[in-house]
Motif scaffolding. Sequence first.
Motif, PDB file in Angstrom:
ATOM      1  N   ALA A  14     -20.330 -26.578  12.989  1.00  0.00           N
ATOM      2  CA  ALA A  14     -21.489 -26.714  12.312  1.00  0.00           C
ATOM      3  C   ALA A  14     -22.402 -25.779  12.396  1.00  0.00           C
ATOM      4  O   ALA A  14     -22.628 -25.131  13.913  1.00  0.00           O
ATOM      5  N   PRO A  15     -23.331 -25.193  11.601  1.00  0.00           N
ATOM      6  CA  PRO A  15     -24.377 -24.142  11.686  1.00  0.00           C
ATOM      7  C   PRO A  15     -25.362 -24.759  12.761  1.00  0.00           C
ATOM      8  O   PRO A  15     -25.601 -25.792  13.028  1.00  0.00           O
ATOM      9  N   PRO A  16     -25.892 -23.798  13.430  1.00  0.00           N
ATOM     10  CA  PRO A  16     -26.906 -24.177  14.369  1.00  0.00           C
ATOM     11  C   PRO A  16     -28.181 -24.543  13.610  1.00  0.00           C
ATOM     12  O   PRO A  16     -28.350 -24.084  12.527  1.00  0.00           O
ATOM     13  N   LEU A  17     -28.856 -25.399  14.378  1.00  0.00           N
ATOM     14  CA  LEU A  17     -30.166 -25.980  13.891  1.00  0.00           C
ATOM     15  C   LEU A  17     -31.221 -25.377  14.849  1.00  0.00           C
ATOM     16  O   LEU A  17     -31.387 -26.344  15.959  1.00  0.00           O
ATOM     17  N   ASP A  31     -31.142 -25.084  19.999  1.00  0.00           N
ATOM     18  CA  ASP A  31     -30.076 -25.440  18.798  1.00  0.00           C
ATOM     19  C   ASP A  31     -30.089 -26.982  18.927  1.00  0.00           C
ATOM     20  O   ASP A  31     -29.236 -27.634  19.624  1.00  0.00           O
ATOM     21  N   LEU A  32     -30.859 -27.732  18.059  1.00  0.00           N
ATOM     22  CA  LEU A  32     -30.777 -28.983  17.834  1.00  0.00           C
ATOM     23  C   LEU A  32     -29.317 -29.806  17.340  1.00  0.00           C
ATOM     24  O   LEU A  32     -28.967 -30.793  17.836  1.00  0.00           O
ATOM     25  N   ARG A  47     -26.646 -32.277  27.236  1.00  0.00           N
ATOM     26  CA  ARG A  47     -26.415 -30.920  27.228  1.00  0.00           C
ATOM     27  C   ARG A  47     -27.078 -30.340  25.652  1.00  0.00           C
ATOM     28  O   ARG A  47     -27.055 -30.924  24.916  1.00  0.00           O
ATOM     29  N   MET A  48     -27.380 -28.888  26.046  1.00  0.00           N
ATOM     30  CA  MET A  48     -27.992 -28.430  24.612  1.00  0.00           C
ATOM     31  C   MET A  48     -27.764 -26.717  25.044  1.00  0.00           C
ATOM     32  O   MET A  48     -28.020 -26.328  25.856  1.00  0.00           O
ATOM     33  N   ARG A  49     -27.624 -26.040  23.803  1.00  0.00           N
ATOM     34  CA  ARG A  49     -27.443 -24.726  23.565  1.00  0.00           C
ATOM     35  C   ARG A  49     -28.865 -23.991  23.168  1.00  0.00           C
ATOM     36  O   ARG A  49     -29.445 -24.799  22.396  1.00  0.00           O
ATOM     37  N   SER A  50     -29.042 -22.940  23.762  1.00  0.00           N
ATOM     38  CA  SER A  50     -30.378 -22.390  23.427  1.00  0.00           C
ATOM     39  C   SER A  50     -30.033 -20.788  22.993  1.00  0.00           C
ATOM     40  O   SER A  50     -29.196 -20.218  23.692  1.00  0.00           O
ATOM     41  N   LEU A  51     -31.122 -20.307  22.336  1.00  0.00           N
ATOM     42  CA  LEU A  51     -30.858 -18.819  21.910  1.00  0.00           C
ATOM     43  C   LEU A  51     -32.092 -18.075  22.235  1.00  0.00           C
ATOM     44  O   LEU A  51     -33.204 -18.617  22.007  1.00  0.00           O
ATOM     45  N   GLU A 130     -36.242 -24.063  12.156  1.00  0.00           N
ATOM     46  CA  GLU A 130     -36.878 -22.905  11.582  1.00  0.00           C
ATOM     47  C   GLU A 130     -35.686 -21.783  11.162  1.00  0.00           C
ATOM     48  O   GLU A 130     -35.977 -21.178  10.341  1.00  0.00           O
ATOM     49  N   ALA A 131     -34.427 -22.186  11.633  1.00  0.00           N
ATOM     50  CA  ALA A 131     -33.508 -21.111  11.185  1.00  0.00           C
ATOM     51  C   ALA A 131     -32.020 -21.967  11.503  1.00  0.00           C
ATOM     52  O   ALA A 131     -31.919 -22.617  12.121  1.00  0.00           O
ATOM     53  N   THR A 132     -31.037 -21.309  10.650  1.00  0.00           N
ATOM     54  CA  THR A 132     -29.660 -22.063  10.679  1.00  0.00           C
ATOM     55  C   THR A 132     -28.640 -20.995  10.993  1.00  0.00           C
ATOM     56  O   THR A 132     -27.597 -21.182  10.519  1.00  0.00           O
ATOM     57  N   SER A 133     -29.051 -19.856  11.293  1.00  0.00           N
ATOM     58  CA  SER A 133     -28.151 -18.480  11.550  1.00  0.00           C
ATOM     59  C   SER A 133     -28.903 -17.806  12.632  1.00  0.00           C
ATOM     60  O   SER A 133     -30.046 -17.844  12.705  1.00  0.00           O
ATOM     61  N   THR A 134     -28.115 -17.174  13.318  1.00  0.00           N
ATOM     62  CA  THR A 134     -28.758 -16.098  14.320  1.00  0.00           C
ATOM     63  C   THR A 134     -29.610 -15.084  13.693  1.00  0.00           C
ATOM     64  O   THR A 134     -30.561 -14.645  14.341  1.00  0.00           O
TER      65      THR A 134
END
Length: 147
Positions: A14-17, A31-32, A47-51, A130-134
């Motif tokens: 799934a694309p990131p939120l 990344d929600l 667990r959650m991913r962050s950018l 605010e974004a769904t892509s890097t």
Amino acid sequence: MLTIPPPPPAVEAAPPLLAFTGSNRFAVFADLASIRPEPDEGASVVRMRSLQISREDMLISGVAYVGGWSWWRFDCAAWTADRLDFASLRADGTEGPVTPETAPPAPITPGQDAAALAAAACGKAVPAVEATSTAAAVWIGRARLAP
């Protein structure tokens, strides 16, 4: 004659939120879409991913990097954070390599990037996506980091 069935179609992630959670040296996004419970670790653990995005490209050995991804584990009851790894993000979108983080979980204190990330992961805050892509996150993050 043996007939081999075709492989199943690849499942696309799934694309990131990506929700902006703050900036100091880097713009940080949660990344929600990646938030998952970790029941083996405890009822209150997620667990959650962050950018994280840098203000400008970082050139290392002639390769441009824009930031990186990290997986985190948060104990929402004990209010601790454990950064599990870091994967660099090149300007062309390539991720990696992944470098494990070996520090033990630590208490979360106000003002840390971990505090805003934990608030999103634990449901204490609902930041706007605010974004769904890097690529979009790089643009938004750098705009937020601009002097």
